[in-house]
Write an enzyme that holds these catalytic residues in place. Structure first.
Site, PDB file in Angstrom:
ATOM      1  N   ALA A   1       0.807  -1.231   0.000  1.00 43.66           N
ATOM      2  CA  ALA A   1       0.000   0.000   0.000  1.00 43.66           C
ATOM      3  C   ALA A   1       0.833   1.272   0.000  1.00 43.66           C
ATOM      4  CB  ALA A   1      -0.931  -0.004   1.212  1.00 43.66           C
ATOM      5  N   THR A   2       2.140   1.155  -0.231  1.00 43.54           N
ATOM      6  CA  THR A   2       2.977   2.354  -0.122  1.00 43.54           C
ATOM      7  C   THR A   2       3.137   3.106  -1.444  1.00 43.54           C
ATOM      8  OG1 THR A   2       4.945   0.991  -0.404  1.00 43.54           O
ATOM      9  CG2 THR A   2       4.270   1.471   1.853  1.00 43.54           C
TER      10      THR A   2
ATOM     11  N   GLY B   1      -1.904   0.126  -4.862  1.00 41.49           N
ATOM     12  CA  GLY B   1      -2.137  -0.148  -3.442  1.00 41.49           C
ATOM     13  C   GLY B   1      -2.331   1.127  -2.638  1.00 41.49           C
TER      14      GLY B   1
ATOM     15  N   TYR C   1       6.721 -14.068 -14.057  1.00 44.00           N
ATOM     16  CA  TYR C   1       5.711 -13.122 -13.581  1.00 44.00           C
ATOM     17  C   TYR C   1       4.305 -13.639 -13.918  1.00 44.00           C
ATOM     18  CZ  TYR C   1       2.987  -8.826 -13.059  1.00 44.00           C
ATOM     19  OH  TYR C   1       2.040  -7.908 -12.681  1.00 44.00           O
TER      20      TYR C   1
END
Length: 268
Positions: A15-16, A20, A171
């Site tokens: 979330a930084t 997010g 990925y």
């Protein structure tokens, strides 16, 4: 629409920055208590401070939490802390993700790094948060996936891709696994492709993307208890579409569970 999230507690991983961060901002603006996960305590606190300073979010609604997903023991500690402090968790947004590096890289836990950060850490976190998660209606898990999951294949005999490594294939495998995991009957979960956005993952997709806030809108909509969901459903932005065929096969779901339990050192 705006009030339906007040009184709800949501954990957002990664979330930084990017989607997010924008997801956390929108959730907090709509009255949710947001557990803001970052890689380090400094990064998580920094994001919380930024939300208070620039978005006018009430700091009392934010709880910064840290865990570096390249270490599964940190994921376990995070899960224990959440269960202890927030025994009622309404929504878990599994958003943290990294682009697989150019060179094949294993974590200290012995897993290919993008498979661990993008999928295994979320698998472990979700299963450990299950007691807190399933208690109330509207409770759900939202996995932030990608259209690239369609190009992926899970290498059952070599999930760490030691023999043949390509960053795009690694990925895609991590995103496919995350999408398959949404169909796990143990949790109510959905996957969403937020669209190509201007985040750290953009180089995997091309040169141009929408603002992260636009992608976050689609994630937030699925966090809202007013949005009815079907377990295992997959959304392309706001539209429900069929995921890759593997993501709906019961056999694949069970097989992935067994593999993941083995790799995170938990036996179900």
């Amino acid at each position: 629409m705006s009030s339906s999230l007040s009184g709800r507690t949501v954990l957002v991983t990664g979330a930084t920055c990017g989607i997010g961060y924008e997801t956390a901002r929108r959730l907090a603006e709509r009255g949710a208590t947001v557990l803001l996960h970052g890689r380090t305590p400094e990064e998580a606190q920094g994001a919380a401070d930024r939300l208070v300073a620039t978005a006018g979010v009430d700091g009392a609604r934010l709880r910064p939490l840290a865990a570096d997903f390249v270490r599964l023991e940190e994921v376990e500690k995070l899960a224990h802390a959440v269960v202890r402090e927030h025994p009622r968790l309404d929504v878990l947004v599994n958003n943290a993700a990294i682009a697989a590096p150019e060179r094949h890289t294993l974590t200290a836990d012995g897993n290919e790094i993008s498979f661990q950060v993008n999928f295994l850490a979320h698998y472990l976190l979700t299963t450990m948060l299950e007691p807190a998660l399933t208690s109330n209606p509207g409770g759900r898990v939202v996995n932030v996936s990608s259209a690239l999951h369609r190009t992926g294949a899970i290498q059952w005999n070599d999930p760490q891709r030691v023999r043949r490594y390509s960053r795009l294939a690694a990925y895609a495998q991590s995103q496919l696994a995350l999408t398959v995991f949404a169909a796990d009957p143990r949790v109510t979960a959905v996957s969403v492709d937020p669209g190509v956005c201007e985040t750290g993952l953009l180089p995997l997709y091309g040169h141009e993307g929408a603002p992260a806030a636009k992608g976050a809108q689609h994630v937030v909509r699925l966090c809202d208890p007013a949005t009815e969901i079907v377990n295992g459903a997959y959304y392309d932005r706001s539209e429900r579409v069929a995921p890759a065929p593997a993501a709906t096969e019961e056999r694949t779901v069970k097989r992935l569970n067994r593999l993941a339990d083995l790799l995170v050192g938990h036996t179900a």
